[in-house]
Write a protein that holds these residues in place. Structure first.
Motif, short mmCIF file in Angstrom:
data_model
loop_
_atom_site.label_atom_id
_atom_site.label_comp_id
_atom_site.label_asym_id
_atom_site.label_seq_id
_atom_site.Cartn_x
_atom_site.Cartn_y
_atom_site.Cartn_z
N PRO A 15 0.80 -1.22 0.00
CA PRO A 15 0.00 0.00 0.00
C PRO A 15 0.84 1.28 0.00
O PRO A 15 0.44 2.29 -0.58
CB PRO A 15 -0.84 -0.11 1.28
N ALA A 16 2.00 1.26 0.64
CA ALA A 16 2.86 2.46 0.69
C ALA A 16 3.37 2.80 -0.71
O ALA A 16 3.45 3.98 -1.09
CB ALA A 16 4.02 2.25 1.64
N ILE A 17 3.71 1.78 -1.50
CA ILE A 17 4.16 2.02 -2.88
C ILE A 17 3.01 2.56 -3.72
O ILE A 17 3.17 3.51 -4.49
CB ILE A 17 4.72 0.72 -3.51
N LEU A 18 1.82 1.95 -3.57
CA LEU A 18 0.65 2.44 -4.30
C LEU A 18 0.39 3.91 -3.98
O LEU A 18 0.15 4.71 -4.89
CB LEU A 18 -0.59 1.60 -3.96
N ASP A 19 0.45 4.27 -2.69
CA ASP A 19 0.21 5.66 -2.27
C ASP A 19 1.26 6.59 -2.87
O ASP A 19 0.94 7.67 -3.38
CB ASP A 19 0.22 5.79 -0.75
N ALA A 20 2.54 6.18 -2.81
CA ALA A 20 3.62 7.04 -3.31
C ALA A 20 3.51 7.25 -4.82
O ALA A 20 3.65 8.38 -5.31
CB ALA A 20 4.97 6.42 -2.96
N LEU A 21 3.25 6.18 -5.56
CA LEU A 21 3.14 6.30 -7.02
C LEU A 21 1.90 7.10 -7.41
O LEU A 21 1.93 7.90 -8.35
CB LEU A 21 3.12 4.92 -7.67
N THR A 22 0.80 6.88 -6.69
CA THR A 22 -0.43 7.64 -6.96
C THR A 22 -0.19 9.12 -6.74
O THR A 22 -0.60 9.96 -7.55
CB THR A 22 -1.58 7.14 -6.07
N PHE A 23 0.49 9.47 -5.65
CA PHE A 23 0.79 10.86 -5.34
C PHE A 23 1.68 11.48 -6.43
O PHE A 23 1.39 12.55 -6.97
CB PHE A 23 1.46 10.95 -3.97
N LEU A 24 2.76 10.79 -6.78
CA LEU A 24 3.71 11.30 -7.78
C LEU A 24 3.03 11.49 -9.14
O LEU A 24 3.15 12.55 -9.76
CB LEU A 24 4.88 10.32 -7.93
N LEU A 25 2.30 10.49 -9.59
CA LEU A 25 1.64 10.59 -10.89
C LEU A 25 0.50 11.60 -10.88
O LEU A 25 0.26 12.29 -11.87
CB LEU A 25 1.15 9.22 -11.34
N GLY A 26 -0.18 11.71 -9.74
CA GLY A 26 -1.24 12.71 -9.60
C GLY A 26 -0.70 14.12 -9.71
O GLY A 26 -1.29 14.98 -10.37
N LEU A 27 0.46 14.36 -9.07
CA LEU A 27 1.09 15.68 -9.16
C LEU A 27 1.45 16.03 -10.61
O LEU A 27 1.44 17.18 -11.00
CB LEU A 27 2.37 15.73 -8.31
N ALA A 28 1.77 15.00 -11.38
CA ALA A 28 2.14 15.21 -12.78
C ALA A 28 0.90 15.29 -13.69
O ALA A 28 1.04 15.41 -14.91
CB ALA A 28 3.06 14.09 -13.25
N GLY A 29 -0.29 15.20 -13.09
CA GLY A 29 -1.52 15.37 -13.85
C GLY A 29 -2.13 14.10 -14.42
O GLY A 29 -3.02 14.17 -15.27
N HIS A 30 -1.69 12.95 -13.96
CA HIS A 30 -2.21 11.68 -14.48
C HIS A 30 -3.30 11.13 -13.57
O HIS A 30 -3.21 11.23 -12.35
CB HIS A 30 -1.09 10.64 -14.61
N ARG A 31 -4.31 10.52 -14.18
CA ARG A 31 -5.31 9.78 -13.42
C ARG A 31 -4.74 8.39 -13.12
O ARG A 31 -4.06 7.82 -13.96
CB ARG A 31 -6.62 9.63 -14.21
N VAL A 32 -5.03 7.86 -11.94
CA VAL A 32 -4.44 6.59 -11.51
C VAL A 32 -5.52 5.66 -10.96
O VAL A 32 -6.41 6.10 -10.23
CB VAL A 32 -3.37 6.84 -10.41
N CYS A 33 -5.42 4.38 -11.31
CA CYS A 33 -6.24 3.31 -10.72
C CYS A 33 -5.26 2.36 -10.05
O CYS A 33 -4.27 1.97 -10.68
CB CYS A 33 -7.01 2.53 -11.77
N THR A 34 -5.51 1.97 -8.80
CA THR A 34 -4.59 1.09 -8.10
C THR A 34 -5.24 -0.24 -7.76
O THR A 34 -6.45 -0.32 -7.52
CB THR A 34 -4.06 1.74 -6.81
N TYR A 35 -4.41 -1.28 -7.73
CA TYR A 35 -4.84 -2.64 -7.43
C TYR A 35 -3.80 -3.29 -6.53
O TYR A 35 -2.61 -3.16 -6.79
CB TYR A 35 -4.99 -3.45 -8.72
N GLU A 36 -4.24 -4.00 -5.49
CA GLU A 36 -3.32 -4.62 -4.55
C GLU A 36 -2.91 -6.02 -4.96
O GLU A 36 -2.14 -6.67 -4.26
CB GLU A 36 -3.92 -4.60 -3.14
N SER A 37 -3.42 -6.52 -6.10
CA SER A 37 -3.02 -7.84 -6.58
C SER A 37 -3.34 -7.96 -8.06
O SER A 37 -4.16 -7.19 -8.60
CB SER A 37 -3.76 -8.94 -5.82
N ALA A 38 -2.68 -8.91 -8.70
CA ALA A 38 -2.97 -9.19 -10.11
C ALA A 38 -4.42 -9.64 -10.25
O ALA A 38 -5.11 -9.25 -11.21
CB ALA A 38 -2.02 -10.26 -10.64
N ALA A 39 -4.90 -10.44 -9.30
CA ALA A 39 -6.29 -10.91 -9.35
C ALA A 39 -7.28 -9.75 -9.31
O ALA A 39 -8.27 -9.75 -10.04
CB ALA A 39 -6.56 -11.88 -8.20
N ALA A 40 -7.01 -8.75 -8.47
CA ALA A 40 -7.90 -7.59 -8.38
C ALA A 40 -7.92 -6.84 -9.71
O ALA A 40 -8.98 -6.39 -10.17
CB ALA A 40 -7.45 -6.67 -7.25
#
Length: 119
Positions: A15-40
């Motif tokens: 979850p910490a990696i998901l949060d960090a990448l979401t924050f970084l990409l969001g600052l750059a203006g990208h929309r982000v969808c996150t998933y905690e597993s390949a199955a999800a």
């Protein structure tokens, strides 16, 4: 098939990696969808994501296994694999699937460059 305009899909069991990448990409203006597993990710199948960022080491299905499944299904989605241990075998298999590999943690400029080139 075009992937432009879609969100960046990120699959990582940390979850910490998901949060960090979401924050970084969001600052750059990208929309982000996150998933905690390949199955999800496979359950949700987001409509035409711009690109996919995968963690290699996840329980049940690795990032490369997910990417291989998508490629087998005919997906040409741009994929970036992030791994803490980019062994020659992982790099070779990723190359065979036309996947870019970055070591974890990825350099911000390389990550943002991949997303900008594929969104």
């Amino acid at each position: 098939m075009t992937h432009h305009g879609g969100a960046v899909a990120i699959v990582d069991d940390d979850p910490a990696i998901l949060d960090a990448l979401t924050f970084l990409l969001g600052l750059a203006g990208h929309r982000v969808c996150t998933y905690e597993s390949a199955a999800a990710f496979l359950e949700d199948r987001p409509a035409c994501p711009a690109c996919l960022i995968l963690d290699q080491h996840m329980p049940h299905m690795t990032g490369l296994e997910l990417a291989a499944r998508l490629r087998k299904e005919g997906s040409t989605l741009p994929v970036l694999l992030i791994t803490g241990s980019p062994s020659p075998a992982i790099v070779a298999r990723a190359a065979g699937l036309d996947i870019k590999v970055l070591e974890k943690p990825p350099a911000e400029d390389e990550l943002l460059g991949f997303v900008a080139a594929n969104s």
